[in-house]
Write an enzyme that holds these catalytic residues in place. Sequence first.
Site, short mmCIF file in Angstrom:
data_model
loop_
_atom_site.label_atom_id
_atom_site.label_comp_id
_atom_site.label_asym_id
_atom_site.label_seq_id
_atom_site.Cartn_x
_atom_site.Cartn_y
_atom_site.Cartn_z
N ARG A 57 0.84 -1.21 0.00
CA ARG A 57 0.00 0.00 0.00
C ARG A 57 0.87 1.26 0.00
O ARG A 57 0.44 2.31 -0.44
CB ARG A 57 -0.86 0.05 1.28
CG ARG A 57 -1.97 -0.95 1.36
CD ARG A 57 -2.54 -0.99 2.77
NE ARG A 57 -3.02 0.31 3.26
CZ ARG A 57 -4.19 0.84 2.96
NH1 ARG A 57 -5.02 0.20 2.17
NH2 ARG A 57 -4.55 2.01 3.46
N ARG A 106 10.27 4.79 -2.62
CA ARG A 106 10.79 5.48 -3.80
C ARG A 106 12.18 6.06 -3.58
O ARG A 106 12.55 6.38 -2.45
CB ARG A 106 9.80 6.56 -4.28
CG ARG A 106 9.12 7.40 -3.24
CD ARG A 106 8.37 8.56 -3.91
NE ARG A 106 6.92 8.43 -3.93
CZ ARG A 106 6.10 8.94 -2.99
NH1 ARG A 106 6.58 9.61 -1.96
NH2 ARG A 106 4.81 8.81 -3.10
N ARG A 133 -9.16 -6.46 13.12
CA ARG A 133 -8.41 -5.69 14.10
C ARG A 133 -9.26 -4.50 14.51
O ARG A 133 -10.01 -3.93 13.71
CB ARG A 133 -7.09 -5.18 13.51
CG ARG A 133 -6.09 -6.26 13.26
CD ARG A 133 -5.62 -6.96 14.51
NE ARG A 133 -4.71 -6.12 15.30
CZ ARG A 133 -4.26 -6.47 16.50
NH1 ARG A 133 -4.65 -7.60 17.08
NH2 ARG A 133 -3.41 -5.68 17.13
N ARG A 172 0.33 5.29 16.65
CA ARG A 172 0.57 6.64 16.14
C ARG A 172 -0.19 7.67 16.95
O ARG A 172 -1.11 7.34 17.70
CB ARG A 172 0.22 6.75 14.65
CG ARG A 172 -1.16 6.28 14.28
CD ARG A 172 -1.33 6.20 12.75
NE ARG A 172 -2.56 5.49 12.42
CZ ARG A 172 -2.89 5.02 11.21
NH1 ARG A 172 -2.09 5.21 10.19
NH2 ARG A 172 -4.01 4.38 11.02
N GLU A 178 -3.34 6.15 19.18
CA GLU A 178 -4.07 5.05 18.57
C GLU A 178 -3.49 3.70 19.03
O GLU A 178 -2.31 3.44 18.84
CB GLU A 178 -3.92 5.21 17.06
CG GLU A 178 -4.87 4.40 16.25
CD GLU A 178 -4.81 4.78 14.77
OE1 GLU A 178 -4.70 5.99 14.43
OE2 GLU A 178 -4.87 3.86 13.95
N TYR A 185 -9.82 -4.57 2.77
CA TYR A 185 -9.06 -3.43 3.29
C TYR A 185 -9.20 -2.30 2.26
O TYR A 185 -8.29 -1.98 1.52
CB TYR A 185 -7.60 -3.86 3.45
CG TYR A 185 -6.68 -2.94 4.20
CD1 TYR A 185 -7.07 -1.70 4.67
CD2 TYR A 185 -5.36 -3.34 4.44
CE1 TYR A 185 -6.19 -0.90 5.35
CE2 TYR A 185 -4.47 -2.54 5.12
CZ TYR A 185 -4.89 -1.31 5.56
OH TYR A 185 -4.00 -0.51 6.24
N ASP A 222 -9.79 1.51 0.80
CA ASP A 222 -9.69 2.95 1.05
C ASP A 222 -11.00 3.60 0.63
O ASP A 222 -11.82 2.99 -0.07
CB ASP A 222 -8.52 3.53 0.25
CG ASP A 222 -7.17 3.14 0.84
OD1 ASP A 222 -7.10 2.94 2.06
OD2 ASP A 222 -6.21 3.03 0.07
#
Length: 365
Positions: free
Chosen positions: A171, A175, A248, A279, A299, A347, A349
């Site tokens: 995901r 780079r 989860r 996070r 979180e 999952y 988006d």
Amino acid sequence: MKYDYLIVGAGLFGSVFAYEANKRGKKCLVIDKRDHIGGNVYCEDVDGINVHKYGAHIFHTSNKEIWNYINQFAEFNNYINSPVAVYKDELYNLPFNMNTFSKMWGIKTPSEAKDIIAQQIADLNITNPENLEEQALSLAGKDVYEKLIKGYTEKQWGRPCTELPAFIIKRLPFRFIYDNNYFNDRYQGIPIGGYTRIAEKMLDGVDVKLNMDYFELIKGNPEIADKIIYTGMIDEYFEYKLGALEYRSVRFETERIEEENFQGNAVVNYTDREVPFTRIIEHKHFEFGKQDFTIISREYSSEWKPGIEPYYPVNDDKNSALFAKYQELAEKEENVIFGGRLGAYKYYDMDKVIEAALGLVNEEL
Ligand code: UDP
């Protein structure tokens, strides 16, 4: 009163479907067991800061049609997600890019970074990565895997990286340019006015009942609608009769702090195992907020169990096989269509949820 559609769940999938069905003259009832619409994109306005109550949502897509579609309901700001990762006393840019590699190894050029990664995985002989660990190692080498991926992933998923599917880490961009944009997508932003406003606009003119449990409603009113669009957990719908799928869950500890700027970024990941949360989100930074106070959410990830909110399907082999069996049951279920993250056990988006809902609209209406 009989409806054309009973839509279970007022999240993005249900709201898009309801909007399109209503537009075409279908009578819809949307129900949700929560006391608000919007599903997990719901935000609460706390003195001018939109608090993402069910975790940070950053809209991003490469699909121009979906981008135009969502822009009917809100204008988007120019927020670009660029999280940072804290590992013990070190701090790195995400996603994994030249800024990360330069700080990790004191190097400057892509070829130096590629050489180091190649050296770090030379003895592993990974040709076809079969799990998240192999995938991460082959993309970024041992140091990045150990400092920025292993601990975070095992906290978030509660499973060793060797038992998780490789697609989860794919995901994220890896780079060899200096670019901290967390997404590769063409379009990105946060809706001005908040996500809840989008759901309100979609559901304008549609019957909505909150605090309403599907199973209770249907027991008393089995004929309430010709068709049902169900966006809850597919295994719960079938009373777990083939066994429970794994999910989860996430718990947020949200705190108001009388300080203008707590962490200097919307998203800071804590990638070592010792820190119990994954996070910290500082909500105001999604909208360049200038308030003299701030709101943060820590979180914490955990395994889902009945009574708490399911967030992420665990798309490993075991659960995928079980889901396929539920899908067979779903196909036989007359006049019920399953969709959304929980109904499709995907999952997803946000853009993919909208795409799927519009796909259903095309088939159905
Ligand atoms: N990930 C990681 N370290 C990070 C951020 C993400 O290892 O600092 C991995 C982790 O396995 C996570 C996956 O990348 O599950 C996908 O992260 P993403 O931010 O897309 O997850 P989401 O925003 O859906 O929680």
